[in-house]
Design an enzyme around this catalytic site. Structure first.
Site, short mmCIF file in Angstrom:
data_model
loop_
_atom_site.label_atom_id
_atom_site.label_comp_id
_atom_site.label_asym_id
_atom_site.label_seq_id
_atom_site.Cartn_x
_atom_site.Cartn_y
_atom_site.Cartn_z
N HIS A 1 0.87 -1.18 0.00
CA HIS A 1 0.00 0.00 0.00
C HIS A 1 0.91 1.23 0.00
CE1 HIS A 1 -3.77 2.22 0.73
NE2 HIS A 1 -2.96 3.09 1.32
N CYS A 2 0.72 2.08 -1.01
CA CYS A 2 1.58 3.25 -1.17
C CYS A 2 0.85 4.50 -0.74
CB CYS A 2 2.02 3.37 -2.63
SG CYS A 2 3.09 4.79 -2.95
N VAL A 3 1.37 5.17 0.27
CA VAL A 3 0.72 6.38 0.78
C VAL A 3 0.77 7.50 -0.23
CG1 VAL A 3 2.83 7.20 1.91
CG2 VAL A 3 0.61 7.96 2.75
N ASN B 1 -2.06 7.09 -2.45
CA ASN B 1 -3.30 6.90 -1.69
C ASN B 1 -4.07 5.69 -2.22
OD1 ASN B 1 -5.10 7.52 0.37
ND2 ASN B 1 -6.34 8.87 -0.92
N ASN B 2 -3.35 4.63 -2.51
CA ASN B 2 -3.94 3.45 -3.14
C ASN B 2 -3.00 2.27 -2.95
OD1 ASN B 2 -5.68 1.90 -4.64
ND2 ASN B 2 -5.15 2.80 -6.62
#
Length: 276
Positions: A125-127, A130-131
């Protein structure tokens, strides 16, 4: 849902950083060194503008593309999902059930605590987008990192060229000198970070692994070697084939983030034993 994903602090931070790097590179570095009115300056500005556009486009494709969720009522094919003795059990070739979703999940799928669902071929999950980075947007993620790396490297080269020019004089202009030093350090940090991230994902693609599978597989490899077995990642079908599974069979479309007609349903994946 997609609008909410865009309207977030990390997305605005990335957009702001892109705008800042673009302004400094084009209107300060290129303008000071060559001048935007010259053929050399115009050429540099056009190349960097193209790289910036390709990154922004790939970035938003990654942000707006759903990584892929498990279809309702999914039931695994038990007969074709059992791993051999030398395969990495933690790569999840065998049937599994998600305790949080109370449902079966396909091979390589993982539950994301942030998205609160199981994601197909989840990498992480990549901040910053945002996805989740998963089955359907992994190519766009890698391509966006590639363009960002090339763009920041190009900007860093322009910066060095500007600083090393013989007629560049910072004497009596301490604020400008501090600004150049700060930009140089920041751009070098960006280039190094993005380059390392790109190299990491090139390695993962060449072995057809996700970030989760890599770290899960480290312990499995240690246990296999301890038992006298040769560890093998079940989804590694050869370096070139691994790249085509992610980027597509047509090399001319490898760097276009929306060329994803080769992406299947994400419920099953080719394995090394398919060729046996």
């Amino acid at each position: 849902m997609k609008l909410e994903r865009i309207l977030s602090v990390p997305i605005f931070s990335v957009v702001f950083m892109v705008g800042f790097v673009y302004y400094v590179t084009v209107f300060i570095f290129i303008e000071d060194c060559s001048g935007l009115s010259t053929s050399e300056g115009s050429r540099h500005a056009m190349v960097f503008t193209l790289l910036a556009f390709l990154f922004v486009f790939s970035f938003f494709v990654c942000v707006l593309t759903d990584p892929g969720g498990v279809p309702p009522g999914f039931v695994p094919d038990v007969e074709h999902s059992l791993p051999s003795d030398q395969e990495d059990k933690t790569s999840h070739v065998n049937p599994r059930q998600c305790d949080k979703c109370s449902a079966y999940k396909p091979p390589r799928a993982h539950h994301c605590r942030v998205c609160r669902r199981c994601v197909l071929r989840m990498d992480h999950h990549c901040v910053w987008i945002n996805n989740c980075v998963g089955h359907r947007n992994y190519k766009a993620f890698v391509v966006s990192v590639f363009y960002a790396t090339i763009a920041t490297t190009y900007s860093w080269i322009l910066f060095l060229n500007c600083v090393l020019q013989k007629d560049q004089d910072f004497s009596g202009r301490m604020p400008l000198k501090i600004f150049y030093i700060a930009c140089g350090v920041m751009f070098l940090g960006l280039t190094s970070t993005l380059g390392t991230l790109l190299a990491w994902h090139i390695y993962l693609i060449s072995h057809n692994k996700t970030t989760i599978e890599y770290y899960d597989g480290k312990r499995a490899a240690w246990l296999a070697k301890k038992s006298g077995l040769r560890p093998h990642h079940p989804f590694d079908v050869g370096a070139f084939k691994n790249f085509t599974l992610v980027l597509g069979p047509n090399m001319l479309k490898w760097l276009w983030p929306t060329a994803v007609s080769h992406i299947k349903d994400g419920l099953s994946f080719p394995t090394a034993r398919d060729n046996l």
